[in-house]
Structure formats: C-alpha cells, structure tokens
Design a protein around this motif. Structure first.
Motif, PDB file in Angstrom:
ATOM      1  N   UNK A 142       7.331 -10.218  -8.091  1.00 11.56           N
ATOM      2  CA  UNK A 142       7.097  -8.842  -7.311  1.00 11.56           C
ATOM      3  C   UNK A 142       5.563  -8.494  -7.468  1.00 11.56           C
ATOM      4  N   UNK A 143       5.222  -7.917  -6.164  1.00 11.02           N
ATOM      5  CA  UNK A 143       3.988  -7.249  -5.959  1.00 11.02           C
ATOM      6  C   UNK A 143       4.019  -5.669  -5.950  1.00 11.02           C
ATOM      7  N   UNK A 144       3.711  -4.751  -6.650  1.00  9.48           N
ATOM      8  CA  UNK A 144       3.657  -3.495  -6.711  1.00  9.48           C
ATOM      9  C   UNK A 144       2.673  -2.851  -5.970  1.00  9.48           C
ATOM     10  N   UNK A 145       2.992  -1.880  -5.354  1.00  8.29           N
ATOM     11  CA  UNK A 145       1.987  -0.613  -4.867  1.00  8.29           C
ATOM     12  C   UNK A 145       1.533   0.228  -6.059  1.00  8.29           C
ATOM     13  N   UNK A 146       0.628   0.899  -5.836  1.00  5.84           N
ATOM     14  CA  UNK A 146      -0.038   1.373  -6.969  1.00  5.84           C
ATOM     15  C   UNK A 146       0.837   2.951  -7.447  1.00  5.84           C
ATOM     16  N   UNK A 147       1.782   3.192  -6.660  1.00  2.00           N
ATOM     17  CA  UNK A 147       2.593   4.366  -6.984  1.00  2.00           C
ATOM     18  C   UNK A 147       2.290   5.601  -6.224  1.00  2.00           C
ATOM     19  N   UNK A 148       3.259   6.576  -5.965  1.00  2.00           N
ATOM     20  CA  UNK A 148       3.072   7.905  -5.553  1.00  2.00           C
ATOM     21  C   UNK A 148       4.035   8.779  -6.637  1.00  2.00           C
ATOM     22  N   UNK A 149       3.196   9.558  -7.335  1.00  2.00           N
ATOM     23  CA  UNK A 149       3.373  10.576  -7.988  1.00  2.00           C
ATOM     24  C   UNK A 149       3.998  11.884  -7.362  1.00  2.00           C
ATOM     25  N   UNK A 150       5.245  12.213  -7.439  1.00  2.00           N
ATOM     26  CA  UNK A 150       6.076  13.298  -7.090  1.00  2.00           C
ATOM     27  C   UNK A 150       6.285  14.427  -8.034  1.00  2.00           C
ATOM     28  N   UNK A 207       0.982  -1.123  -0.067  1.00  2.00           N
ATOM     29  CA  UNK A 207      -0.059  -0.081   0.005  1.00  2.00           C
ATOM     30  C   UNK A 207       0.877   1.302  -0.048  1.00  2.00           C
ATOM     31  N   UNK A 208       0.710   2.135  -1.256  1.00  2.00           N
ATOM     32  CA  UNK A 208       1.341   3.300  -0.978  1.00  2.00           C
ATOM     33  C   UNK A 208      -0.080   4.369  -0.820  1.00  2.00           C
ATOM     34  N   UNK A 209       0.041   5.126   0.390  1.00  2.00           N
ATOM     35  CA  UNK A 209      -1.222   5.788   0.743  1.00  2.00           C
ATOM     36  C   UNK A 209      -1.471   6.938  -0.052  1.00  2.00           C
ATOM     37  N   UNK A 210      -0.109   7.673  -0.383  1.00  2.00           N
ATOM     38  CA  UNK A 210      -0.298   9.026  -1.072  1.00  2.00           C
ATOM     39  C   UNK A 210      -0.126   8.732  -2.512  1.00  2.00           C
ATOM     40  N   UNK A 211      -1.164   9.273  -3.391  1.00  2.00           N
ATOM     41  CA  UNK A 211      -1.118   9.169  -4.827  1.00  2.00           C
ATOM     42  C   UNK A 211      -0.154  10.061  -5.486  1.00  2.00           C
ATOM     43  N   UNK A 212      -0.442  11.088  -4.979  1.00  2.00           N
ATOM     44  CA  UNK A 212       0.348  12.287  -5.240  1.00  2.00           C
ATOM     45  C   UNK A 212       0.890  13.425  -4.208  1.00  2.00           C
ATOM     46  N   UNK A 213       2.255  13.540  -4.299  1.00  2.00           N
ATOM     47  CA  UNK A 213       2.851  14.494  -3.217  1.00  2.00           C
ATOM     48  C   UNK A 213       3.516  15.789  -4.036  1.00  2.00           C
ATOM     49  N   UNK A 214       3.554  16.908  -3.321  1.00  2.00           N
ATOM     50  CA  UNK A 214       4.364  17.883  -4.096  1.00  2.00           C
ATOM     51  C   UNK A 214       5.039  18.524  -3.021  1.00  2.00           C
TER      52      UNK A 214
END
Lengths: 112, 115
Positions: free
Chosen positions: B103-111, B5-12
C-alpha cells in the motif's frame, strides 16, 4: 475471526539500546505481514513486508530489521536504537489476493 | 511509481454538516483504492475499498467514496458528520508487487468537528 496483536503499546528506550517489537495474527494462515512507521504529522512508511516464514523484504535502508520466525509472528528489531527511530510503529496483515490490510493498535516508541 | 495526494492537511466541519475529503492518485494500472481512519494513538481501521465494479462504494460508519477514473480521484464523503468522526483519514492505493500487495498512503487529512 482474525485478530492482530501488537506489544508493547508504549516503549521508552535510551539511545543505543536494543529493540524488539512483536506482532502476532490469529485466525488466519500464511498471511502477508507488514511493518510501518508513522512519524508525527506524516503518512505511513512501509518498512518491511513478508509473504512467508523467513521471507523478509526491506523497503528502506535503516537501522531496523525484521524477522518472521513463525507463520503468524512478525518481529521488528534493532541492535542499537537511534534518536531518529522514534515514532509510531504499526503492524498489519492481509490475505493474498484482492484483500485489504488490517492494522494493529501500534507501538509508540520514544528514544531518549 | 504510484502516489497518493491528500491536498487537505486539516479540515474543520460543524457537527451535522456534510463532509468531503479529497484523494488523488497516480497509478499506471487499474488502482485498488482504500480509505482508512485513525483515532489518536490507535491503529488504522478500514472504512471502505474499491476494487472494481460500481464506482460508488459504501463503507462503515455511514461513509462512501466515489472512484472517478477521469479525475484520478477517490473522494470520501459523509452526508452528516458526528463528533465521533473526528480523526485522521488516510487514502491508500495498492501496488501489485511480486508476491505481495503493498500500500502507498497519502499523508492524511485531520478532521476536526465543532459543535
């Protein structure tokens, strides 16, 4: 050093047409090979993996198939593409044991 | 089954500021954990990995991550981000399967980096 090549980089195909994406690895022997699909805004979904020539395991039922005709060659195919097959396809390889996977640059597939 | 789980979809983040990207995993055995970075239209590049030993691992491009078993976390950090760090970041856990390591991946966090 090891390198991984995927081609083509971009592909636009009509619905119902066949597909062949190729991936080759250099500089290693008997690698594990993987095909992933990445839909827009989502993570990576493992489609197929292979631990040796002719050995293919499918992770999800779908319209695609994979083959490994040579030790370092992995091919993703379809006989008839669907609109839902659009996405970004990534090939990866790893050595056996506690080794990470290394990815190619991907193929952007658009189905019209 | 394992999950990430990557709880943050997008971080600025402002350029020069510190960064922490969160990753939580669910896995019954000792996890093998990875962070990858993906620039737009590109493949994934390995930033760092954790197999065992020291729970603070150093990676490329000035990134580090800390494995915390009690929290089931493997957060990625960087003391000072650069504009070139703008990308998508994926956390992954490895499942040991017969004959292969999936590998099982999280859905990613866009920075996003702002000046």
């Amino acid at each position: 050093s090891q390198t991984i090549h995927q081609w083509p980089a971009t592909l636009v195909q009509p619905v119902g047409s066949p597909l062949s994406l190729e991936c080759t690895v250099e500089g290693t022997s008997n690698p594990n090979l993987y095909w992933y699909r990445q839909a827009a805004g989502r993570g990576l979904q493992l489609l197929f993996y292979s631990v040796g020539i002719g050995q293919i395991s499918s992770e999800v039922p779908q319209n695609l198939s994979a083959s490994r005709p040579q030790d370092r060659q992995f091919i993703l195919s379809s006989k008839k593409l669907l609109l839902s097959d659009s996405g970004f396809y990534l090939c990866a390889w790893s050595e056996e044991g506690n080794q990470p996977q290394h990815f190619g640059d991907g193929t952007r597939l658009s189905i019209l | 089954a394992q999950s990430v789980t990557q709880p943050d979809i997008h971080i600025t983040v402002s350029e020069g500021a510190s960064l922490e990207l969160r990753c939580n995993y669910s896995y019954g055995a000792t996890p093998y954990l990875f962070w990858y970075v993906q620039s737009p239209g590109q493949g994934l590049q390995l930033l760092l990995k954790y197999f065992s030993g020291d729970t603070l691992v150093q990676g490329i491009k000035g990134f580090e991550a800390e494995f915390k078993r009690s929290q089931s976390s493997f957060n990625l950090r960087k003391p000072s981000v650069h504009w070139s760090d703008a990308a998508e970041y994926f956390c992954a856990v490895r499942q040991l399967g017969f004959g292969n390591e999936k590998l099982t991946f999280g859905t990613g966090t866009r920075l996003t980096i702002i000046p």
